[in-house]
Design a protein around this motif. Structure first.
Motif, PDB file in Angstrom:
ATOM      1  N   PRO A   1       0.812  -1.222   0.000  1.00  0.00           N
ATOM      2  CA  PRO A   1       0.000   0.000   0.000  1.00  0.00           C
ATOM      3  C   PRO A   1       0.845   1.273   0.000  1.00  0.00           C
ATOM      4  CG  PRO A   1      -0.903  -1.581   1.549  1.00  0.00           C
ATOM      5  CD  PRO A   1       0.416  -2.137   1.079  1.00  0.00           C
ATOM      6  N   ARG A   2       0.382   2.257  -0.763  1.00  0.00           N
ATOM      7  CA  ARG A   2       0.964   3.593  -0.852  1.00  0.00           C
ATOM      8  C   ARG A   2       2.357   3.595  -1.483  1.00  0.00           C
ATOM      9  NH1 ARG A   2      -0.815   3.159   4.260  1.00  0.00           N
ATOM     10  NH2 ARG A   2       1.171   3.591   5.273  1.00  0.00           N
ATOM     11  N   THR A   3       2.667   2.537  -2.245  1.00  0.00           N
ATOM     12  CA  THR A   3       3.939   2.474  -2.953  1.00  0.00           C
ATOM     13  C   THR A   3       3.731   1.847  -4.324  1.00  0.00           C
ATOM     14  OG1 THR A   3       4.730   0.225  -2.403  1.00  0.00           O
ATOM     15  CG2 THR A   3       4.976   1.922  -0.701  1.00  0.00           C
ATOM     16  N   ASN A   4       4.790   1.872  -5.151  1.00  0.00           N
ATOM     17  CA  ASN A   4       4.807   1.150  -6.425  1.00  0.00           C
ATOM     18  C   ASN A   4       5.521  -0.184  -6.304  1.00  0.00           C
ATOM     19  OD1 ASN A   4       4.679   4.190  -7.191  1.00  0.00           O
ATOM     20  ND2 ASN A   4       4.112   3.148  -9.084  1.00  0.00           N
ATOM     21  N   VAL A   5       5.868  -0.588  -5.098  1.00  0.00           N
ATOM     22  CA  VAL A   5       6.681  -1.781  -4.879  1.00  0.00           C
ATOM     23  C   VAL A   5       5.789  -3.012  -4.703  1.00  0.00           C
ATOM     24  CG1 VAL A   5       8.329  -2.897  -3.324  1.00  0.00           C
ATOM     25  CG2 VAL A   5       8.577  -0.469  -3.895  1.00  0.00           C
ATOM     26  N   ALA A   6       6.196  -4.104  -5.341  1.00  0.00           N
ATOM     27  CA  ALA A   6       5.532  -5.398  -5.181  1.00  0.00           C
ATOM     28  C   ALA A   6       6.547  -6.401  -4.652  1.00  0.00           C
ATOM     29  CB  ALA A   6       4.957  -5.876  -6.510  1.00  0.00           C
ATOM     30  N   LEU A   7       6.120  -7.216  -3.694  1.00  0.00           N
ATOM     31  CA  LEU A   7       6.979  -8.227  -3.085  1.00  0.00           C
ATOM     32  C   LEU A   7       6.298  -9.589  -3.139  1.00  0.00           C
ATOM     33  CD1 LEU A   7       8.046  -6.339   0.170  1.00  0.00           C
ATOM     34  CD2 LEU A   7       9.478  -6.710  -1.851  1.00  0.00           C
ATOM     35  N   ARG A   8       7.102 -10.647  -3.173  1.00  0.00           N
ATOM     36  CA  ARG A   8       6.587 -12.005  -2.986  1.00  0.00           C
ATOM     37  C   ARG A   8       6.707 -12.332  -1.500  1.00  0.00           C
ATOM     38  NH1 ARG A   8       8.962 -14.498  -8.078  1.00  0.00           N
ATOM     39  NH2 ARG A   8       7.180 -14.966  -9.408  1.00  0.00           N
ATOM     40  N   PRO A   9       5.602 -12.395  -0.771  1.00  0.00           N
ATOM     41  CA  PRO A   9       5.709 -12.583   0.683  1.00  0.00           C
ATOM     42  C   PRO A   9       6.154 -13.999   1.042  1.00  0.00           C
ATOM     43  CG  PRO A   9       3.411 -12.601   0.002  1.00  0.00           C
ATOM     44  CD  PRO A   9       4.206 -12.232  -1.211  1.00  0.00           C
ATOM     45  N   PRO A  10       7.057 -14.126   2.012  1.00  0.00           N
ATOM     46  CA  PRO A  10       7.386 -15.460   2.519  1.00  0.00           C
ATOM     47  C   PRO A  10       6.214 -16.022   3.313  1.00  0.00           C
ATOM     48  CG  PRO A  10       8.505 -13.769   3.800  1.00  0.00           C
ATOM     49  CD  PRO A  10       7.829 -13.060   2.665  1.00  0.00           C
ATOM     50  N   ASP A  11       6.222 -17.313   3.541  1.00  0.00           N
ATOM     51  CA  ASP A  11       5.128 -17.964   4.272  1.00  0.00           C
ATOM     52  C   ASP A  11       4.919 -17.293   5.629  1.00  0.00           C
ATOM     53  OD1 ASP A  11       4.800 -19.739   2.213  1.00  0.00           O
ATOM     54  OD2 ASP A  11       5.901 -21.380   3.178  1.00  0.00           O
ATOM     55  N   GLY A  12       3.654 -17.008   5.944  1.00  0.00           N
ATOM     56  CA  GLY A  12       3.307 -16.438   7.238  1.00  0.00           C
ATOM     57  C   GLY A  12       3.243 -14.936   7.271  1.00  0.00           C
ATOM     58  N   PHE A  13       3.701 -14.245   6.215  1.00  0.00           N
ATOM     59  CA  PHE A  13       3.664 -12.791   6.171  1.00  0.00           C
ATOM     60  C   PHE A  13       2.454 -12.320   5.373  1.00  0.00           C
ATOM     61  CE2 PHE A  13       7.931 -13.362   7.583  1.00  0.00           C
ATOM     62  CZ  PHE A  13       8.271 -12.198   8.258  1.00  0.00           C
ATOM     63  N   VAL A  14       1.808 -11.265   5.858  1.00  0.00           N
ATOM     64  CA  VAL A  14       0.645 -10.695   5.183  1.00  0.00           C
ATOM     65  C   VAL A  14       0.853  -9.204   5.025  1.00  0.00           C
ATOM     66  CG1 VAL A  14      -0.933 -12.453   6.078  1.00  0.00           C
ATOM     67  CG2 VAL A  14      -0.581 -10.336   7.379  1.00  0.00           C
ATOM     68  N   VAL A  15       0.089  -8.602   4.123  1.00  0.00           N
ATOM     69  CA  VAL A  15       0.177  -7.161   3.904  1.00  0.00           C
ATOM     70  C   VAL A  15      -0.262  -6.421   5.168  1.00  0.00           C
ATOM     71  CG1 VAL A  15      -0.740  -5.208   2.592  1.00  0.00           C
ATOM     72  CG2 VAL A  15      -0.159  -7.347   1.429  1.00  0.00           C
ATOM     73  N   ALA A  16       0.541  -5.445   5.575  1.00  0.00           N
ATOM     74  CA  ALA A  16       0.226  -4.592   6.729  1.00  0.00           C
ATOM     75  C   ALA A  16       0.209  -3.152   6.237  1.00  0.00           C
ATOM     76  CB  ALA A  16       1.260  -4.779   7.836  1.00  0.00           C
ATOM     77  N   ALA A  17      -0.997  -2.626   6.004  1.00  0.00           N
ATOM     78  CA  ALA A  17      -1.130  -1.312   5.399  1.00  0.00           C
ATOM     79  C   ALA A  17      -0.555  -0.218   6.272  1.00  0.00           C
ATOM     80  CB  ALA A  17      -2.604  -1.023   5.113  1.00  0.00           C
ATOM     81  N   SER A  18      -0.570  -0.385   7.602  1.00  0.00           N
ATOM     82  CA  SER A  18      -0.112   0.679   8.485  1.00  0.00           C
ATOM     83  C   SER A  18       1.389   0.898   8.421  1.00  0.00           C
ATOM     84  CB  SER A  18      -0.518   0.389   9.931  1.00  0.00           C
ATOM     85  OG  SER A  18       0.095  -0.799  10.399  1.00  0.00           O
ATOM     86  N   LEU A  19       2.160  -0.069   7.898  1.00  0.00           N
ATOM     87  CA  LEU A  19       3.614   0.105   7.909  1.00  0.00           C
ATOM     88  C   LEU A  19       4.103   1.139   6.887  1.00  0.00           C
ATOM     89  CD1 LEU A  19       4.826  -3.587   8.415  1.00  0.00           C
ATOM     90  CD2 LEU A  19       4.549  -1.791  10.113  1.00  0.00           C
ATOM     91  N   PRO A  20       3.939   1.029   5.592  1.00  0.00           N
ATOM     92  CA  PRO A  20       3.332  -0.055   4.820  1.00  0.00           C
ATOM     93  C   PRO A  20       4.357  -1.144   4.520  1.00  0.00           C
ATOM     94  CG  PRO A  20       3.953   1.700   3.362  1.00  0.00           C
ATOM     95  CD  PRO A  20       4.347   2.155   4.741  1.00  0.00           C
ATOM     96  N   GLY A  21       3.865  -2.384   4.395  1.00  0.00           N
ATOM     97  CA  GLY A  21       4.751  -3.483   4.099  1.00  0.00           C
ATOM     98  C   GLY A  21       4.105  -4.807   4.413  1.00  0.00           C
ATOM     99  N   LEU A  22       4.910  -5.740   4.900  1.00  0.00           N
ATOM    100  CA  LEU A  22       4.449  -7.069   5.276  1.00  0.00           C
ATOM    101  C   LEU A  22       4.768  -7.306   6.747  1.00  0.00           C
ATOM    102  CD1 LEU A  22       5.993  -9.106   2.286  1.00  0.00           C
ATOM    103  CD2 LEU A  22       3.763  -7.961   2.352  1.00  0.00           C
ATOM    104  N   ALA A  23       3.959  -8.120   7.410  1.00  0.00           N
ATOM    105  CA  ALA A  23       4.214  -8.434   8.814  1.00  0.00           C
ATOM    106  C   ALA A  23       3.798  -9.871   9.106  1.00  0.00           C
ATOM    107  CB  ALA A  23       3.464  -7.476   9.727  1.00  0.00           C
ATOM    108  N   ARG A  24       4.507 -10.498  10.046  1.00  0.00           N
ATOM    109  CA  ARG A  24       4.093 -11.795  10.555  1.00  0.00           C
ATOM    110  C   ARG A  24       3.278 -11.536  11.824  1.00  0.00           C
ATOM    111  NH1 ARG A  24       6.011 -16.793   9.602  1.00  0.00           N
ATOM    112  NH2 ARG A  24       8.080 -16.165   8.877  1.00  0.00           N
TER     113      ARG A  24
END
Length: 335
Positions: free
Chosen positions: A55-78
């Motif tokens: 969210p709020r970026t042009n960046v796309a990532l392949r999340p590792p197992d157990g990580f989900v999108v966390a809009a408040s960061l923005p990024g991924l979080a376990r």
């Protein structure tokens, strides 16, 4: 090295510091950025290839197992841990992408500066991220008595400076090397993903909103460059509350850790939008020039919000009242 300072402020904040674009006025004074070459892929194609859009970026990532999108960061979080992948995408003027990467690499190799953030980098090297020049690093970051594994990449793209940093709890199954491989696989989307940081402010007269993935960013007249008055709002990372008896000391430490390492000359308790905290003014120095600062550090059930304004007093009139008015207009939208 103002660009390096910006990258370090973002990348070193992953163990409970502010996950912020804390210094958008840093960088070169060129009013425009030369577009950085490299491919861009449509969001639908990226999703079909197993990527998630941050969210709020042009960046796309392949999340590792157990990580989900966390809009408040923005990024991924376990969930239930302090392990995160944070993306910072800040509008930053520059002329030469390679020079940007040179400056960031110099910053990452500054052991004294990185040690102040509890960071020990074991490897710093040049990379390519989706066809763009980049620098990457791995190591550890100590915070709260724990040594977190760390991986970072920084690259310029389309007038932005982008930093993607992984901060991994000591018992996380994803290693720093694993995380760096994920960061090296980051892709650039043709469209920025939507997202809400969870708060809004009312800009003071003359202040213009800038693109900032980690929160809110405003600069006077919409300009970018050294010393331009800038005001930012960002949320801390880590997801843990600060005990009441520690909040004053935490707020003081956060103020002194902003780029330029300001020293407070005033300090008052404050409550804004129902959040209690501390309000500071002070003076620091960045790039050999004096900077004035205003900040409010407001505590939440998940950490704190940092609202900070800074300007060069030799070039601009006092902006403290403008910063204070923006801070006190804060409204939370995620309650």
């Amino acid at each position: 090295m103002l660009l390096a300072g910006l990258a370090a402020a973002v990348a070193l904040a992953g163990c409970g510091g502010s996950g912020s674009d804390e210094n958008p006025s840093g960088g070169k004074s060129s009013p425009t950025a030369r577009k950085t070459g490299g491919p861009a892929t449509a969001p639908g194609i990226l999703k079909a290839e197993g990527y998630v859009l941050v969210p709020r970026t042009n960046v796309a990532l392949r999340p590792p197992d157990g990580f989900v999108v966390a809009a408040s960061l923005p990024g991924l979080a376990r969930k239930g841990t302090r392990s995160t992948f944070l993306v910072s995408q800040a509008a930053t003027p520059y002329d030469d992408p390679e020079e940007v990467v040179d400056e960031v690499e110099t910053g990452f190799n500054d052991e004294a500066a990185t040690a102040q953030k509890g960071l020990e980098l074991s490897s710093v090297k040049r990379l390519s991220i989706d066809g763009r020049p980049a620098v990457g690093a791995t190591g550890t970051q100590t915070a709260g008595g724990l040594a977190f594994n760390k991986a970072i990449v920084t690259f310029p793209s389309e007038g932005f400076l982008v930093t993607v940093s992984a901060t991994l709890a000591p018992d996380d199954p994803v290693s720093a090397a694993d995380a760096l491989a994920i960061l090296r696989g980051a892709r650039w989307s043709t469209r920025g993903a939507a997202g809400n940081p969870g708060f809004v402010v009312r800009p003071a007269a003359g202040y213009v909103k800038q693109a900032a993935s980690g929160g809110l960013s405003y600069t006077l007249g919409g300009r970018l460059g050294p010393g331009v008055p800038a005001f930012l709002v960002n949320r801390s990372l880590g997801g843990t509350p600060t005990p009441r008896h520690e909040r004053r000391d935490v707020a003081r430490a956060r103020f002194g850790a902003f780029p330029g390492n300001p020293r407070a000359d005033s300090e008052e308790p404050v409550t804004i939008s129902g959040l209690a905290g501390w309000e500071f003014t002070g003076t620091g120095k960045e790039g050999g020039r004096e900077r004035r600062y205003y900040a409010a550090v407001l505590f939440t059930d998940e950490g704190y919000l940092a609202l900070v304004g800074t300007f060069d007093p030799a070039s601009y009139s006092d902006q403290t009242d403008a910063f204070r008015s923006m801070a006190r207009s804060l409204e939370l939208t995620d309650r």
